[in-house]
Design an enzyme around this catalytic site. Sequence first.
Site, PDB file in Angstrom:
ATOM      1  N   THR A  26       0.684  -1.074  -0.005  1.00  0.00           N
ATOM      2  CA  THR A  26       0.108   0.036  -0.084  1.00  0.00           C
ATOM      3  C   THR A  26       0.803   1.167  -0.193  1.00  0.00           C
ATOM      4  O   THR A  26       1.958   1.297   0.816  1.00  0.00           O
ATOM      5  CB  THR A  26      -0.966   0.100   1.075  1.00  0.00           C
ATOM      6  OG1 THR A  26      -1.809  -1.301   0.917  1.00  0.00           O
ATOM      7  CG2 THR A  26      -1.848   1.224   1.409  1.00  0.00           C
ATOM      8  N   HIS A 175      -6.158 -11.125  -1.660  1.00  0.00           N
ATOM      9  CA  HIS A 175      -5.528 -10.728  -0.305  1.00  0.00           C
ATOM     10  C   HIS A 175      -6.440 -11.834   0.594  1.00  0.00           C
ATOM     11  O   HIS A 175      -7.367 -11.105   1.132  1.00  0.00           O
ATOM     12  CB  HIS A 175      -5.416  -9.444  -0.068  1.00  0.00           C
ATOM     13  CG  HIS A 175      -4.487  -8.832   0.828  1.00  0.00           C
ATOM     14  ND1 HIS A 175      -3.793  -9.827   1.748  1.00  0.00           N
ATOM     15  CD2 HIS A 175      -3.993  -7.671   1.427  1.00  0.00           C
ATOM     16  CE1 HIS A 175      -2.856  -9.156   2.423  1.00  0.00           C
ATOM     17  NE2 HIS A 175      -2.977  -7.862   2.318  1.00  0.00           N
ATOM     18  N   ASN A 178      -3.024 -10.809   6.512  1.00  0.00           N
ATOM     19  CA  ASN A 178      -2.664  -9.454   7.305  1.00  0.00           C
ATOM     20  C   ASN A 178      -3.952  -8.915   7.747  1.00  0.00           C
ATOM     21  O   ASN A 178      -4.145  -7.800   8.051  1.00  0.00           O
ATOM     22  CB  ASN A 178      -2.124  -8.411   6.281  1.00  0.00           C
ATOM     23  CG  ASN A 178      -0.905  -8.967   5.618  1.00  0.00           C
ATOM     24  OD1 ASN A 178      -0.818  -9.421   4.483  1.00  0.00           O
ATOM     25  ND2 ASN A 178       0.310  -8.743   6.556  1.00  0.00           N
ATOM     26  N   TYR A 180      -7.190  -8.791   6.817  1.00  0.00           N
ATOM     27  CA  TYR A 180      -8.320  -7.895   6.250  1.00  0.00           C
ATOM     28  C   TYR A 180      -9.443  -8.956   6.000  1.00  0.00           C
ATOM     29  O   TYR A 180      -9.335 -10.244   6.682  1.00  0.00           O
ATOM     30  CB  TYR A 180      -7.890  -7.712   4.939  1.00  0.00           C
ATOM     31  CG  TYR A 180      -6.655  -6.521   5.308  1.00  0.00           C
ATOM     32  CD1 TYR A 180      -7.121  -5.374   5.665  1.00  0.00           C
ATOM     33  CD2 TYR A 180      -5.239  -6.746   4.999  1.00  0.00           C
ATOM     34  CE1 TYR A 180      -6.051  -4.339   6.048  1.00  0.00           C
ATOM     35  CE2 TYR A 180      -4.376  -5.840   5.132  1.00  0.00           C
ATOM     36  CZ  TYR A 180      -4.769  -4.512   5.566  1.00  0.00           C
ATOM     37  OH  TYR A 180      -3.635  -3.710   5.982  1.00  0.00           O
ATOM     38  N   ARG A 227      -3.188 -14.830  -1.547  1.00  0.00           N
ATOM     39  CA  ARG A 227      -1.913 -14.499  -0.368  1.00  0.00           C
ATOM     40  C   ARG A 227      -2.327 -15.143   0.969  1.00  0.00           C
ATOM     41  O   ARG A 227      -3.429 -14.673   1.310  1.00  0.00           O
ATOM     42  CB  ARG A 227      -1.692 -13.135  -0.424  1.00  0.00           C
ATOM     43  CG  ARG A 227      -0.357 -12.725   0.782  1.00  0.00           C
ATOM     44  CD  ARG A 227      -0.377 -11.146   0.310  1.00  0.00           C
ATOM     45  NE  ARG A 227       0.491 -10.420   1.407  1.00  0.00           N
ATOM     46  CZ  ARG A 227       1.795 -10.372   1.451  1.00  0.00           C
ATOM     47  NH1 ARG A 227       2.625 -10.803   0.376  1.00  0.00           N
ATOM     48  NH2 ARG A 227       2.419  -9.571   2.171  1.00  0.00           N
ATOM     49  N   ASN A 235      -2.943  -6.546  12.632  1.00  0.00           N
ATOM     50  CA  ASN A 235      -4.638  -6.094  12.628  1.00  0.00           C
ATOM     51  C   ASN A 235      -5.525  -6.930  13.378  1.00  0.00           C
ATOM     52  O   ASN A 235      -6.426  -7.149  13.209  1.00  0.00           O
ATOM     53  CB  ASN A 235      -4.981  -6.128  11.015  1.00  0.00           C
ATOM     54  CG  ASN A 235      -4.472  -4.756  10.209  1.00  0.00           C
ATOM     55  OD1 ASN A 235      -4.365  -3.773  10.895  1.00  0.00           O
ATOM     56  ND2 ASN A 235      -4.528  -5.080   9.003  1.00  0.00           N
ATOM     57  N   ARG A 317       9.915  -3.956   0.801  1.00  0.00           N
ATOM     58  CA  ARG A 317      10.460  -2.763   1.290  1.00  0.00           C
ATOM     59  C   ARG A 317      11.758  -2.202   0.479  1.00  0.00           C
ATOM     60  O   ARG A 317      11.949  -1.090   0.013  1.00  0.00           O
ATOM     61  CB  ARG A 317      10.928  -2.683   2.617  1.00  0.00           C
ATOM     62  CG  ARG A 317       9.558  -2.396   3.618  1.00  0.00           C
ATOM     63  CD  ARG A 317       9.949  -2.142   5.018  1.00  0.00           C
ATOM     64  NE  ARG A 317       8.810  -2.187   5.956  1.00  0.00           N
ATOM     65  CZ  ARG A 317       8.646  -3.464   6.587  1.00  0.00           C
ATOM     66  NH1 ARG A 317       9.299  -4.599   6.476  1.00  0.00           N
ATOM     67  NH2 ARG A 317       7.703  -3.420   7.213  1.00  0.00           N
TER      68      ARG A 317
END
Length: 371
Positions: A26, A175, A178, A180, A227, A235, A317
């Site tokens: 993101t 997705h 993580n 969500y 994923r 989260n 990153r």
Amino acid sequence: MSTKAFDPTKLAALPLANHLVLAPMTRSRALGSIPNEMMAEYYRQRSTAGLLLTEGTAPSADGLGYARIPGLYNAAQVAGWKLTTDAVHQQGSKIFVQLMHTGRIFHPLNLPAGAEGVAPSALAAQGQMWTDQQQMQDHPTPRALTTAEVKSVVQQHAQSAKLALEAGFDGVELHGANGYLVEQFLNPASNQRTDEYGGSVQNRARFVLETIGAIAAAIGAERTGIRLSPWSTFNDQPNYAEIEETYAYLADELQKLNLAYLHLVNLSYLGEGPAQTAKNIRAKFTNPIIVNGGLDTVEAIESMLDSGLADLVSVGRPFVSNPDLVARLQHNVPLAPSDPATYYAPGPGGFADGYTSYPTAKEASTLSVTV
């Protein structure tokens, strides 16, 4: 040690220039939730990776939980994303869009008019998120989806996948990691439903399997990936007793769909449990696996590829500040540092700062000579 990271490969029938993948990250540059020319340039710069995965992209307005993240559910968004897919394809790379419904990770200030925060259950996530209007705010309590609405969300993903092909994407990644919406259904801490989507491991996995199945039916399994992040607590998703059972079941069912790939977040550093889960998934899911997390040196990448646990490796990153990351790794060029302050926000010069402003090693060398 082999050096296959830079060798050509295939993902289903899709030829890739190398085994390296741009991880989905993101970056919050989609003003009005519509992809733009600046985003196209960002992905173009990083198109030396064999495969690019976009930032999380909402399949519906309700899924736009963060500030300035893109969607893929209307004509303007299709046209906006076409700028990116054209730019990437002109460089000879391939690109999948990652569909991400944020679920209970939202704030109303980040949603367009008429949208609302929805989730498996009316349970607020601990923590805060950024809003451009009022800065950091607590996550509010979402509204629990009805059974009929859950089925509608499944179809929203399938429709968004069809739009992805219209926009020129080579495929779609769901997705399911993580914390969500997909993982919110999997985890009993965030899913306290009593209908067919709650309770048992199989019921809690129903939403993800129906959704990935609908996407595969809409665009082809060979264009569909997913994923997952077992053992992640990101989260506000605490670990639970049935983690191993849940992901063993998912691996079996996902293999039956003959997906293009499974994208697995590498959490082996957390201990033997996560490491064993990855091995168990590999044993059951025999199609390609992409592994992501902490793999930012040639040695680490090659070791992962040699282990048999990964067919491709995604890097996050380091790609932020090294648009030419593949060449830097291949030729042992030092990596440039990134500025975390501009990961999700503009710098002094605007949204391009810390986004499309990082030079390649060749450009940096030229700049240093001319100063």
